[in-house]
Design a protein around this motif. Structure first.
Motif, PDB file in Angstrom:
ATOM      1  N   GLY A   1       0.815  -1.210   0.000  1.00 23.13           N
ATOM      2  CA  GLY A   1       0.000   0.000   0.000  1.00 23.13           C
ATOM      3  C   GLY A   1       0.846   1.255   0.000  1.00 23.13           C
ATOM      4  O   GLY A   1       2.001   1.255  -0.453  1.00 23.13           O
ATOM      5  N   ASP A   2       0.301   2.348   0.517  1.00 18.37           N
ATOM      6  CA  ASP A   2       1.014   3.626   0.525  1.00 18.37           C
ATOM      7  C   ASP A   2       2.244   3.552   1.433  1.00 18.37           C
ATOM      8  O   ASP A   2       2.176   3.066   2.560  1.00 18.37           O
ATOM      9  CB  ASP A   2       0.091   4.737   1.035  1.00 18.37           C
ATOM     10  CG  ASP A   2      -1.028   5.054   0.056  1.00 18.37           C
ATOM     11  OD1 ASP A   2      -1.075   4.410  -1.019  1.00 18.37           O
ATOM     12  OD2 ASP A   2      -1.858   5.926   0.369  1.00 18.37           O
ATOM     13  N   ARG A   3       3.359   4.075   0.938  1.00 17.03           N
ATOM     14  CA  ARG A   3       4.592   4.110   1.719  1.00 17.03           C
ATOM     15  C   ARG A   3       4.575   5.309   2.652  1.00 17.03           C
ATOM     16  O   ARG A   3       4.152   6.403   2.282  1.00 17.03           O
ATOM     17  CB  ARG A   3       5.801   4.200   0.796  1.00 17.03           C
ATOM     18  CG  ARG A   3       5.935   3.044  -0.192  1.00 17.03           C
ATOM     19  CD  ARG A   3       6.455   1.799   0.461  1.00 17.03           C
ATOM     20  NE  ARG A   3       7.803   1.958   0.971  1.00 17.03           N
ATOM     21  CZ  ARG A   3       8.479   0.986   1.577  1.00 17.03           C
ATOM     22  NH1 ARG A   3       7.915  -0.198   1.743  1.00 17.03           N
ATOM     23  NH2 ARG A   3       9.699   1.196   2.018  1.00 17.03           N
ATOM     24  N   GLN A   4       5.049   5.102   3.863  1.00 15.51           N
ATOM     25  CA  GLN A   4       5.120   6.177   4.847  1.00 15.51           C
ATOM     26  C   GLN A   4       6.576   6.400   5.250  1.00 15.51           C
ATOM     27  O   GLN A   4       7.348   5.443   5.345  1.00 15.51           O
ATOM     28  CB  GLN A   4       4.296   5.810   6.088  1.00 15.51           C
ATOM     29  CG  GLN A   4       2.859   5.429   5.787  1.00 15.51           C
ATOM     30  CD  GLN A   4       2.062   6.593   5.244  1.00 15.51           C
ATOM     31  OE1 GLN A   4       2.089   7.692   5.800  1.00 15.51           O
ATOM     32  NE2 GLN A   4       1.336   6.362   4.154  1.00 15.51           N
ATOM     33  N   ASP A   5       6.953   7.656   5.481  1.00 11.34           N
ATOM     34  CA  ASP A   5       8.313   7.935   5.933  1.00 11.34           C
ATOM     35  C   ASP A   5       8.340   8.542   7.329  1.00 11.34           C
ATOM     36  O   ASP A   5       9.401   8.909   7.844  1.00 11.34           O
ATOM     37  CB  ASP A   5       9.044   8.844   4.949  1.00 11.34           C
ATOM     38  CG  ASP A   5       8.302  10.154   4.704  1.00 11.34           C
ATOM     39  OD1 ASP A   5       7.314  10.424   5.425  1.00 11.34           O
ATOM     40  OD2 ASP A   5       8.703  10.898   3.793  1.00 11.34           O
ATOM     41  N   ASN A   6       7.150   8.661   7.977  1.00 10.36           N
ATOM     42  CA  ASN A   6       7.103   9.159   9.343  1.00 10.36           C
ATOM     43  C   ASN A   6       5.828   8.635  10.007  1.00 10.36           C
ATOM     44  O   ASN A   6       4.941   8.112   9.339  1.00 10.36           O
ATOM     45  CB  ASN A   6       7.136  10.694   9.362  1.00 10.36           C
ATOM     46  CG  ASN A   6       5.852  11.300   8.814  1.00 10.36           C
ATOM     47  OD1 ASN A   6       4.870  11.476   9.551  1.00 10.36           O
ATOM     48  ND2 ASN A   6       5.848  11.629   7.520  1.00 10.36           N
ATOM     49  N   TRP A   7       5.772   8.783  11.316  1.00 13.40           N
ATOM     50  CA  TRP A   7       4.581   8.383  12.041  1.00 13.40           C
ATOM     51  C   TRP A   7       4.152   9.532  12.944  1.00 13.40           C
ATOM     52  O   TRP A   7       4.866   9.916  13.858  1.00 13.40           O
ATOM     53  CB  TRP A   7       4.834   7.128  12.864  1.00 13.40           C
ATOM     54  CG  TRP A   7       3.637   6.715  13.654  1.00 13.40           C
ATOM     55  CD1 TRP A   7       3.475   6.757  14.997  1.00 13.40           C
ATOM     56  CD2 TRP A   7       2.390   6.258  13.112  1.00 13.40           C
ATOM     57  NE1 TRP A   7       2.216   6.335  15.337  1.00 13.40           N
ATOM     58  CE2 TRP A   7       1.521   6.018  14.192  1.00 13.40           C
ATOM     59  CE3 TRP A   7       1.939   6.026  11.805  1.00 13.40           C
ATOM     60  CZ2 TRP A   7       0.227   5.563  14.021  1.00 13.40           C
ATOM     61  CZ3 TRP A   7       0.651   5.560  11.636  1.00 13.40           C
ATOM     62  CH2 TRP A   7      -0.193   5.338  12.727  1.00 13.40           C
TER      63      TRP A   7
END
Length: 358
Positions: A343-349
């Motif tokens: 799915g969508d890639r995330q680089d932070n939370w």
């Protein structure tokens, strides 16, 4: 064929055959068991089981040759309690129970960890895992929509013993419902690793049957085949979940929809799990779960397969696993680790930097 001929055959093929060890019926005849690859079998009286297991060529030799730290003995919990009428070792069902517990304790004492097939409440204090009880969920949940399955055993004994599916009941990449069952119960599957060195050739990977492509949800991972992608993605969520909850009681279970296609469980006070088997999206207060979506929320572990979570809106169903690499609460951890399955890639939370887990 008369019984004496059968005994003679056993003497030829099994020099240790001795009818004195067997359960006897009221008429004195040996009690038959099932038919196995080696032919028909008879049932050993449980009062003789430790004596037989402790023979030098049996458990002591297994220990000397291989030094295992875990031992599996088949069928102890898979059958009911028997009565034996042999005058040299008469056994009531209550005595059969105690003798089987003694066998479990002997095996556990020799190797450290012990498990057997199926499971019984009287075996909880005498074993470390039951193999087969989880299949009561995976088989019936998939086979019959009319069954109402309630995790009563998990609710009562789940914090005291691990349960697994039967060794013949293993997840395939095209069975995401099987994984949801294990997420809901916070238990580990027994993976099917394919035929031998399956990863060395494209022909060795899993071949989905026609029409099952839409069910390969958990099998897609960049750079990996279907088998390895499925194992990687599901292990990354099930392993930390199982470690977190292994000694926690299941404290709640419920159905969230009238058709019982969405369920939730809670472990302890703080671990909340929701799964959605339905073709209709499950709209929750803080997430939208597609078919085969799930959400695990706890202070130290967050994981989901969702269309949205909190303020995050994904362009496609996304599976993430977030936890503190230092084991601390996600709010205070200084090293937040994220695994992105698909799915969508995330680089932070939540605006905080994360360590991307490969």
């Amino acid at each position: 064929v008369c019984s004496s001929d059968l005994i003679l055959d056993e003497e030829l093929f099994a020099p240790s055959w001795n009818e004195e060890f067997l359960i006897k019926n009221r008429d004195g005849s040996p009690r038959k068991g099932g038919v196995w690859a080696g032919g028909p079998c008879w049932l050993i009286c449980s009062r003789k089981s430790v004596e037989l297991a402790s023979r030098p060529q049996n458990i002591p030799q297994v220990k000397a040759l291989f030094a295992p730290t875990l031992y599996f003995s088949d069928t102890i919990f898979a059958s009911g309690l028997y009565e034996c009428f042999d005058p040299s070792h008469p056994t009531t069902p209550a005595e059969d129970l105690r003798a089987k517990q003694e066998l479990c304790d002997y095996l556990r004492g020799q190797f450290g960890l012990f498990g057997s097939e199926e499971g019984r409440e009287w075996g909880v204090a005498h074993a470390d895992y039951f193999e087969g009880l989880m299949s009561h969920r995976t088989h019936f949940q998939q086979a019959n929509d009319k069954d109402i399955i309630i995790p009563l055993f998990e609710l009562v004994y789940g914090d005291a013993i691990s349960i697994y599916a039967h060794q013949s009941d293993r997840p395939r990449p095209d069975n995401p419902g099987y994984i949801l069952d294990h997420i809901l119960y916070a238990e580990m599957p027994v993976y099917n690793f394919g035929n031998h060195r399956y990863w060395t050739s494209p022909d060795g990977d899993f071949k989905p049957p026609a029409g099952t492509e839409a069910r390969l949800i958990f099998a897609h991972k960049a750079g990996l085949g279907l088998t390895d992608g499925f194992i990687k993605n599901t292990y990354e969520v099930l392993s930390p979940l199982n470690r977190l909850t292994a000694l926690m009681p299941m404290t709640d279970h419920g159905f969230l929809t009238a058709n019982r296609k969405a369920e939730c469980t809670r472990f302890g006070k703080d671990v909340q799990i929701t799964v959605n088997y339905d073709t209709t999206d499950l709209v929750l207060k803080n997430a939208v779960l597609p078919q085969f979506g799930f959400m695990i929320e706890s202070p130290t572990l967050l994981a989901f397969h969702a269309r949205s979570y909190g303020a995050m809106r994904f362009t496609q169903p996304t599976m993430l696993v977030i936890r503190g690499a230092d084991g601390k609460n996600l709010k205070s951890s200084r090293n937040i680790q994220m695994y992105s399955a698909f799915g969508d890639r995330q680089d932070n939370w939540n605006g905080r930097a994360v360590t991307i887990k490969p």
